[in-house]
Design a protein around this motif. Sequence first.
Motif, PDB file in Angstrom:
ATOM      1  N   UNK A 239      35.512  34.614  54.106  1.00  0.00           N
ATOM      2  CA  UNK A 239      34.266  34.504  53.516  1.00  0.00           C
ATOM      3  C   UNK A 239      34.502  33.046  52.635  1.00  0.00           C
ATOM      4  N   UNK A 240      33.171  32.788  52.464  1.00  0.00           N
ATOM      5  CA  UNK A 240      33.060  31.536  51.458  1.00  0.00           C
ATOM      6  C   UNK A 240      32.207  32.204  50.089  1.00  0.00           C
ATOM      7  N   UNK A 241      32.232  33.387  49.972  1.00  0.00           N
ATOM      8  CA  UNK A 241      31.809  34.073  48.892  1.00  0.00           C
ATOM      9  C   UNK A 241      32.784  34.099  47.609  1.00  0.00           C
ATOM     10  N   UNK A 242      32.289  34.404  46.497  1.00  0.00           N
ATOM     11  CA  UNK A 242      33.305  34.470  45.475  1.00  0.00           C
ATOM     12  C   UNK A 242      33.331  35.575  44.785  1.00  0.00           C
ATOM     13  N   UNK A 243      34.386  36.336  44.164  1.00  0.00           N
ATOM     14  CA  UNK A 243      34.453  37.689  43.565  1.00  0.00           C
ATOM     15  C   UNK A 243      35.642  37.920  42.741  1.00  0.00           C
ATOM     16  N   UNK A 244      35.781  38.638  41.987  1.00  0.00           N
ATOM     17  CA  UNK A 244      36.970  38.927  40.928  1.00  0.00           C
ATOM     18  C   UNK A 244      36.591  40.379  40.579  1.00  0.00           C
ATOM     19  N   UNK A 245      37.610  40.967  40.371  1.00  0.00           N
ATOM     20  CA  UNK A 245      37.153  42.511  39.771  1.00  0.00           C
ATOM     21  C   UNK A 245      38.763  43.058  39.054  1.00  0.00           C
ATOM     22  N   UNK A 246      38.639  43.906  38.209  1.00  0.00           N
ATOM     23  CA  UNK A 246      39.569  44.725  37.532  1.00  0.00           C
ATOM     24  C   UNK A 246      39.160  46.190  38.096  1.00  0.00           C
ATOM     25  N   UNK A 247      40.107  46.900  38.738  1.00  0.00           N
ATOM     26  CA  UNK A 247      40.051  48.111  39.391  1.00  0.00           C
ATOM     27  C   UNK A 247      41.276  49.055  39.171  1.00  0.00           C
ATOM     28  N   UNK A 248      41.092  50.496  39.412  1.00  0.00           N
ATOM     29  CA  UNK A 248      42.240  51.349  39.175  1.00  0.00           C
ATOM     30  C   UNK A 248      42.301  51.813  37.994  1.00  0.00           C
ATOM     31  N   UNK A 249      42.961  52.802  37.573  1.00  0.00           N
ATOM     32  CA  UNK A 249      43.378  53.651  36.608  1.00  0.00           C
ATOM     33  C   UNK A 249      44.866  53.678  36.336  1.00  0.00           C
ATOM     34  N   UNK A 250      45.039  54.116  34.868  1.00  0.00           N
ATOM     35  CA  UNK A 250      46.551  54.113  34.556  1.00  0.00           C
ATOM     36  C   UNK A 250      47.350  53.046  35.092  1.00  0.00           C
ATOM     37  N   UNK A 251      48.512  53.514  35.576  1.00  0.00           N
ATOM     38  CA  UNK A 251      49.713  52.487  35.857  1.00  0.00           C
ATOM     39  C   UNK A 251      49.131  51.579  37.035  1.00  0.00           C
ATOM     40  N   UNK A 252      48.070  52.072  37.864  1.00  0.00           N
ATOM     41  CA  UNK A 252      47.803  51.041  38.882  1.00  0.00           C
ATOM     42  C   UNK A 252      46.695  50.255  38.538  1.00  0.00           C
ATOM     43  N   UNK A 253      46.348  50.061  37.535  1.00  0.00           N
ATOM     44  CA  UNK A 253      45.335  49.026  37.037  1.00  0.00           C
ATOM     45  C   UNK A 253      45.875  47.705  37.437  1.00  0.00           C
ATOM     46  N   UNK A 254      44.651  47.087  38.456  1.00  0.00           N
ATOM     47  CA  UNK A 254      44.840  45.574  38.851  1.00  0.00           C
ATOM     48  C   UNK A 254      43.779  44.643  38.343  1.00  0.00           C
ATOM     49  N   UNK A 255      44.147  43.346  38.156  1.00  0.00           N
ATOM     50  CA  UNK A 255      43.085  42.420  37.837  1.00  0.00           C
ATOM     51  C   UNK A 255      43.232  41.529  38.982  1.00  0.00           C
ATOM     52  N   UNK A 256      42.298  41.350  39.720  1.00  0.00           N
ATOM     53  CA  UNK A 256      42.303  40.472  41.134  1.00  0.00           C
ATOM     54  C   UNK A 256      41.415  39.566  41.002  1.00  0.00           C
ATOM     55  N   UNK A 257      41.764  38.252  41.823  1.00  0.00           N
ATOM     56  CA  UNK A 257      41.047  37.326  42.034  1.00  0.00           C
ATOM     57  C   UNK A 257      40.844  36.998  43.424  1.00  0.00           C
ATOM     58  N   UNK A 258      39.838  36.833  43.907  1.00  0.00           N
ATOM     59  CA  UNK A 258      39.619  35.937  45.425  1.00  0.00           C
ATOM     60  C   UNK A 258      40.070  34.734  45.306  1.00  0.00           C
ATOM     61  N   UNK A 259      40.749  34.272  46.221  1.00  0.00           N
ATOM     62  CA  UNK A 259      41.315  32.984  46.382  1.00  0.00           C
ATOM     63  C   UNK A 259      40.127  31.738  46.620  1.00  0.00           C
ATOM     64  N   UNK A 260      38.934  32.443  47.210  1.00  0.00           N
ATOM     65  CA  UNK A 260      37.821  31.579  47.136  1.00  0.00           C
ATOM     66  C   UNK A 260      37.387  31.131  45.637  1.00  0.00           C
ATOM     67  N   UNK A 261      37.217  32.185  44.650  1.00  0.00           N
ATOM     68  CA  UNK A 261      37.054  31.883  43.337  1.00  0.00           C
ATOM     69  C   UNK A 261      37.852  31.000  42.804  1.00  0.00           C
ATOM     70  N   UNK A 262      39.269  31.183  42.993  1.00  0.00           N
ATOM     71  CA  UNK A 262      40.040  29.918  42.479  1.00  0.00           C
ATOM     72  C   UNK A 262      39.956  28.548  42.929  1.00  0.00           C
ATOM     73  N   UNK A 263      39.577  28.547  44.246  1.00  0.00           N
ATOM     74  CA  UNK A 263      39.474  27.103  44.576  1.00  0.00           C
ATOM     75  C   UNK A 263      37.901  26.345  44.418  1.00  0.00           C
ATOM     76  N   UNK A 264      36.981  27.354  44.062  1.00  0.00           N
ATOM     77  CA  UNK A 264      35.862  26.705  43.950  1.00  0.00           C
ATOM     78  C   UNK A 264      35.300  26.543  42.282  1.00  0.00           C
ATOM     79  N   UNK A 265      36.034  27.229  41.366  1.00  0.00           N
ATOM     80  CA  UNK A 265      35.586  27.470  40.083  1.00  0.00           C
ATOM     81  C   UNK A 265      36.547  26.759  39.264  1.00  0.00           C
ATOM     82  N   UNK A 266      36.260  26.234  38.197  1.00  0.00           N
ATOM     83  CA  UNK A 266      37.135  25.657  37.439  1.00  0.00           C
ATOM     84  C   UNK A 266      37.788  26.763  36.364  1.00  0.00           C
TER      85      UNK A 266
END
Length: 420
Positions: A239-266
């Motif tokens: 996709x060309x869409x952008x997204x990022x999220x924090x999901x999971x609970x406890x020890x499985x918490x993850x901070x995630x960025x789509x690579x499209x977001x990294x490529x298109x945003x400062x």
Amino acid sequence: MKKAAWFAIGFAAYLGAMWFYLFHGADTALPVHLKGSAADPAMFMNERQLSLSYDFSRIKDFIYFVSVPLEWLIYLLVLGFGLSRRFRETAQGLTRFSVVHSALYVLFLSAASWILTFPLRYYSYTVSKSYKVSVQHFDGWMKDSLVDFWIGYAFTVVMVGAIYWLMKKSEKKWWLYAWLLSIPFTIFMYFIQPVLIDPLYNEFSPLKDQALKEKILLLADKADIPADNVYEVNMSEKTNSLNAYVNGIGSNLRIVLWDTTLNKLSDSQVLFVMAHEMGHYVMNHLYWNLISSIVLSFLGLYFGNMLYRRWIKKYGDAWGIKGISDIAALPALLLIFSLLGFAVSPVENAISRSAERDADQYAIEMTKNPEAAVGAFQELTVSGLSEVNPPKLVKFFLYGHPTMLERISFLDAQRTSKDK
């Protein structure tokens, strides 16, 4: 056959009404006081992007309003034409082990539904591809569709097997026992999704940009979020869409960025987006979502049970169903849950929009960079061909986030007040 004909006529009339509303009847004009502002799409989109955004958004909205009643119609046809009874009889004829009967029945029903809805899902994919929002090749899309099918099938088999076993044990209180069993299952799903389910669809890896990673982890530390890593996911092949999220609970918490977001945003725009996602964690939105899921499942099972019993009593003989614990009644139960879910979705969306506004406010307070925030949402709009001011009915049923008009105008007001 007469009832089927009336259903078909009613469905066609509904489609015509929705088409007219979305493409001709809905008022989506920009408020006069916002023309020329940062929220005015004419200020950050060219003429072609504006046209594509309008067409793409309306087609995708129309597909949604087709898909929901189509699901209901499929369940009714499976029941009305006796297919559900035949699925049950075929499953029973293939093996003498009763524990396998429900798994086979669910496979037949799931396969029938998947095949009947495939043309609409494929059309949705081709629309996204033709508007260059999706860049995924057909084989990749098909693989994701099959993964969806088998994951959905596996969970459905477990849930349906448990529900109908409980019905046989206690016809009156099965819904309560099912709800009690659903609580640990829901918590378990929140816990395992980031590490077991999400990787089935995409490739995750630690963020390669070490400088940006340090900035994000500093934000997380400032927000008291127990994270020691940031992940990027390879979405640019889909996709060309952008997204990022924090999901999971406890020890499985993850901070995630789509690579499209990294490529298109400062970097400053990425930090605002991440601060927004961290806001959900800080304000316990993840846990409130978990609690609301548990509460809504209680209400859904309680009211669903009442409707289900009435329907089976009234229509069971015509559908060839022997009682509420007959697996052939599953389409009726799924139809009821789908109807209840659709009915409550506007309330869920309104609550979600409020949480998203709070997260935007949190991100502004943390980053103190409304300029980056405005730019981030403008880029999100362009990349996803989002409609800035969608029709009210679309917002009512589909938008768990404030519209781009609302978000950008809010952030632009923050920028103006900062300048003063």
